[in-house]
Design an enzyme around this catalytic site. Structure first.
Site, PDB file in Angstrom:
ATOM      1  N   ARG A 184       1.121  -0.765  -0.092  1.00 35.50           N
ATOM      2  CA  ARG A 184       0.177  -0.008  -0.355  1.00 35.50           C
ATOM      3  C   ARG A 184       0.847   1.037  -0.137  1.00 35.50           C
ATOM      4  O   ARG A 184       0.540   2.131   0.498  1.00 35.50           O
ATOM      5  CB  ARG A 184      -1.115  -0.332   1.633  1.00 35.50           C
ATOM      6  CG  ARG A 184      -2.186  -1.306   1.408  1.00 35.50           C
ATOM      7  CD  ARG A 184      -3.343  -0.912   0.340  1.00 35.50           C
ATOM      8  NE  ARG A 184      -4.390  -1.881   0.457  1.00 35.50           N
ATOM      9  CZ  ARG A 184      -4.445  -3.181   0.131  1.00 35.50           C
ATOM     10  NH1 ARG A 184      -3.484  -3.546  -0.866  1.00 35.50           N
ATOM     11  NH2 ARG A 184      -5.540  -3.592  -0.261  1.00 35.50           N
ATOM     12  N   SER A 256     -10.364  -0.322   2.685  1.00 41.19           N
ATOM     13  CA  SER A 256      -9.695  -0.176   3.991  1.00 41.19           C
ATOM     14  C   SER A 256      -9.313   1.137   4.620  1.00 41.19           C
ATOM     15  O   SER A 256      -8.673   1.765   3.722  1.00 41.19           O
ATOM     16  CB  SER A 256      -9.256  -0.625   3.764  1.00 41.19           C
ATOM     17  OG  SER A 256      -8.918  -2.824   3.661  1.00 41.19           O
ATOM     18  N   GLU A 352      -4.836   4.228   5.844  1.00 44.96           N
ATOM     19  CA  GLU A 352      -4.773   3.566   4.266  1.00 44.96           C
ATOM     20  C   GLU A 352      -5.034   4.996   3.135  1.00 44.96           C
ATOM     21  O   GLU A 352      -4.158   5.187   2.641  1.00 44.96           O
ATOM     22  CB  GLU A 352      -5.130   3.078   4.008  1.00 44.96           C
ATOM     23  CG  GLU A 352      -3.957   1.967   3.297  1.00 44.96           C
ATOM     24  CD  GLU A 352      -4.939   2.552   1.557  1.00 44.96           C
ATOM     25  OE1 GLU A 352      -3.414   2.625   1.301  1.00 44.96           O
ATOM     26  OE2 GLU A 352      -5.555   2.453   1.406  1.00 44.96           O
TER      27      GLU A 352
HETATM   28  N1  EPU Z   1     -11.656 -10.012   9.990  1.00 43.27           N
HETATM   29  C1  EPU Z   1     -12.753 -10.142  11.215  1.00 43.27           C
HETATM   30  N2  EPU Z   1     -13.085  -8.962  11.270  1.00 43.27           N
HETATM   31  C2  EPU Z   1     -13.738  -8.230  10.842  1.00 43.27           C
HETATM   32  C3  EPU Z   1     -13.156  -7.977   9.152  1.00 43.27           C
HETATM   33  C4  EPU Z   1     -11.810  -8.842   8.749  1.00 43.27           C
HETATM   34  O1  EPU Z   1     -11.790 -10.792  11.865  1.00 43.27           O
HETATM   35  O2  EPU Z   1     -14.271  -6.946  10.742  1.00 43.27           O
HETATM   36  C5  EPU Z   1     -10.911 -10.962   9.965  1.00 43.27           C
HETATM   37  C6  EPU Z   1     -11.698 -11.573   8.357  1.00 43.27           C
HETATM   38  O3  EPU Z   1     -12.282 -12.749   9.249  1.00 43.27           O
HETATM   39  C7  EPU Z   1     -10.393 -12.383   8.048  1.00 43.27           C
HETATM   40  C8  EPU Z   1      -8.929 -11.261   8.464  1.00 43.27           C
HETATM   41  O4  EPU Z   1      -9.478 -10.583   9.422  1.00 43.27           O
HETATM   42  O5  EPU Z   1      -9.999 -13.332   8.970  1.00 43.27           O
HETATM   43  C9  EPU Z   1      -9.138 -10.853   7.164  1.00 43.27           C
HETATM   44  O6  EPU Z   1      -9.609 -10.278   6.354  1.00 43.27           O
HETATM   45  P1  EPU Z   1      -9.934 -10.088   5.170  1.00 43.27           P
HETATM   46  O7  EPU Z   1      -9.511 -11.289   4.405  1.00 43.27           O
HETATM   47  O8  EPU Z   1     -11.248  -9.486   4.694  1.00 43.27           O
HETATM   48  O9  EPU Z   1      -9.087  -9.326   4.249  1.00 43.27           O
HETATM   49  P2  EPU Z   1      -8.448  -7.382   5.210  1.00 43.27           P
HETATM   50  O10 EPU Z   1      -7.173  -7.969   5.215  1.00 43.27           O
HETATM   51  O11 EPU Z   1      -9.467  -7.118   5.734  1.00 43.27           O
HETATM   52  C10 EPU Z   1      -6.837  -6.836   2.708  1.00 43.27           C
HETATM   53  C11 EPU Z   1      -6.577  -5.272   1.885  1.00 43.27           C
HETATM   54  C12 EPU Z   1      -8.224  -5.224   1.053  1.00 43.27           C
HETATM   55  C13 EPU Z   1      -8.455  -6.736   0.226  1.00 43.27           C
HETATM   56  C14 EPU Z   1      -8.371  -7.852   1.130  1.00 43.27           C
HETATM   57  C15 EPU Z   1      -8.305  -9.054  -0.312  1.00 43.27           C
HETATM   58  C16 EPU Z   1      -5.824  -4.620   3.002  1.00 43.27           C
HETATM   59  C17 EPU Z   1      -5.638  -2.369   4.544  1.00 43.27           C
HETATM   60  N3  EPU Z   1      -6.920  -4.288   3.130  1.00 43.27           N
HETATM   61  O12 EPU Z   1      -8.380  -6.635   3.890  1.00 43.27           O
HETATM   62  O13 EPU Z   1      -8.210  -4.463   0.465  1.00 43.27           O
HETATM   63  O14 EPU Z   1      -9.338  -6.570  -0.946  1.00 43.27           O
HETATM   64  O15 EPU Z   1      -6.967  -7.725   1.686  1.00 43.27           O
HETATM   65  O16 EPU Z   1      -6.944  -9.088  -0.905  1.00 43.27           O
HETATM   66  O17 EPU Z   1      -4.638  -4.757   2.816  1.00 43.27           O
HETATM   67  C18 EPU Z   1      -8.829  -2.187   0.131  1.00 43.27           C
HETATM   68  O18 EPU Z   1      -7.311  -1.613   0.016  1.00 43.27           O
HETATM   69  O19 EPU Z   1      -9.651  -0.310   0.449  1.00 43.27           O
HETATM   70  C19 EPU Z   1      -8.849  -3.302   0.131  1.00 43.27           C
HETATM   71  C20 EPU Z   1     -10.235  -3.007   0.635  1.00 43.27           C
END
Ligand code: EPU
Length: 356
Positions: A184, A256, A352
């Protein structure tokens, strides 16, 4: 201070209109930012071709006025008033520029909608971008935050970037190394007053390999009969995103709101000792990423509301505008979340999106 207090709008307008460049005053940007915040650009200019940039920036820089570029507005938090010049990036066009044994090379205008580019590349039979489907925003903005999703980062596929260098006042071709891509992050995010991206060239490898290692995709394609095609992956990513993330056309958001923070091996061991269910991803360099969404969720913020802003009920990493929210309210909620996460886990969450 209003920029126009110190400079004649008329003389700027006259200087640039003689070169076919139109300057607008008091442009409302509510429709140009995915949070849907009301924001007024003191001066603005729609950029439809790269040739407009040198004369415009020459006038802007010599007047010493503040400036910024707005693409799709899907990763920015806009204040109510934007002083000086706002460049509204609308350079279009995408084309295959060459083909060799290893890859197909395409060149894309900075104003092209990202998701439409992903769909277009697949329609040309060029896979590679499918994991990045449905990310809002423009192609020129994609390298700035090095958009990434489902195991792929855009920097993996970038061949070069054409940008106007405001220091040299000339266009430069930048290699991926020169862009200093990281999670990012890029030189464009760290030096926002230096470069204006006008086009991005991608190298889409011919030996396409599906990237299914991200948990959501692995689960989606558990026990597939055949290896999924690029378009099947595109459809899967769209389905997963639509389930988890709010559509910015319906609920204002910038995806995010925080980066997933990184911790050392020692910090991780201490955290897991107290929080054995914490979600972590090894980075292969001794550090580990934590799921910021999980940290925020654990602090009880999912679905929280503060005035006209809140936390999305299905994904705690996404802050939302409930209607008449403002940057001030949203950033106050972000500070409250940062303090709670710091207090409970001792980890600082970094915001971010770009605050303009
Ligand atoms: N989780 C929770 N509670 C929540 C949200 C997430 O427990 O409210 C847990 C999920 O169950 C999962 C873990 O946290 O086990 C990670 O969540 P998720 O897979 O949804 O991915 P993320 O880390 O929240 C990142 C990127 C997203 C991207 C997704 C998929 C960042 C900051 N965000 O999200 O990017 O779409 O992975 O690759 O790196 C963006 O940058 O705007 C964005 C949406």
């Amino acid at each position: 201070m209003q920029f126009s207090d110190t400079f004649s709008f008329q003389s700027l307008h006259d200087e640039l209109s003689s070169q076919g460049i139109l300057i607008l005053r008091n442009t409302q940007l509510r429709e140009r930012n995915s949070l849907g915040f009301a924001a007024t650009a003191e001066l603005s200019c729609v950029i439809r071709s790269a040739e407009q940039i040198p004369p415009l920036m020459s006038a802007v820089l010599s007047a010493g006025m503040p400036w910024r570029v707005l693409g799709g507005g899907s990763n920015v938090v806009l204040p109510a008033h934007l002083p000086g010049m706002t460049l509204l990036m609308e350079i279009g066009g995408q084309a295959i520029i060459s083909n060799d044994q290893a890859a197909t090379h395409i060149r894309v205008g900075a104003g092209v909608n990202w998701h439409e580019l992903v769909a277009w590349s697949l329609a040309q039979g060029l896979p590679g971008l499918e994991n990045l489907a449905l990310i809002p925003g423009t192609t020129g903005a994609a390298p700035i935050q090095n958009i990434g999703a489902y195991g792929v980062e855009v920097s993996d596929l970038i061949q070069s970037i054409t940008a106007f260098d405001c220091t040299a006042q000339a266009f430069v071709e930048m290699t991926p190394d020169a862009c200093q891509f990281a999670y990012r992050d890029s030189i464009f995010k760290r030096q926002p007053q230096r470069y204006i991206i006008s086009a991005v060239a991608f190298s889409l490898p011919k030996n396409w390999v599906p990237q299914l290692q991200y948990a959501d995709l692995t689960n989606f394609f558990s026990a597939p009969k055949n290896l999924p095609s690029p378009t099947t992956i595109f459809d899967a990513v769209c389905t997963i995103r639509q389930k988890k993330l709010p559509d910015p056309k319906v609920i204002g958001n910038v995806g995010s709101f925080f980066k997933n923070p990184s911790v050392s091996q020692i910090q991780l061991a201490q955290l897991l000792n107290t929080f054995p269910r914490m979600i972590t991803y090894p980075q292969g360099n001794g550090s580990h990423k934590l799921a910021a969404g999980w940290l925020i969720d654990q602090c009880g913020f999912k679905g929280a509301q503060r005035g006209a802003v809140g936390v999305y009920e299905k994904q705690a990493l996404v802050l939302i505008n409930l209607g008449k929210g403002t940057a001030t309210e949203l950033l106050a909620l972000a500070s409250e979340i940062q303090a709670a996460v710091q207090d409970r886990f001792g980890v600082l969450l970094e915001i971010e999106p770009v605050r303009m």
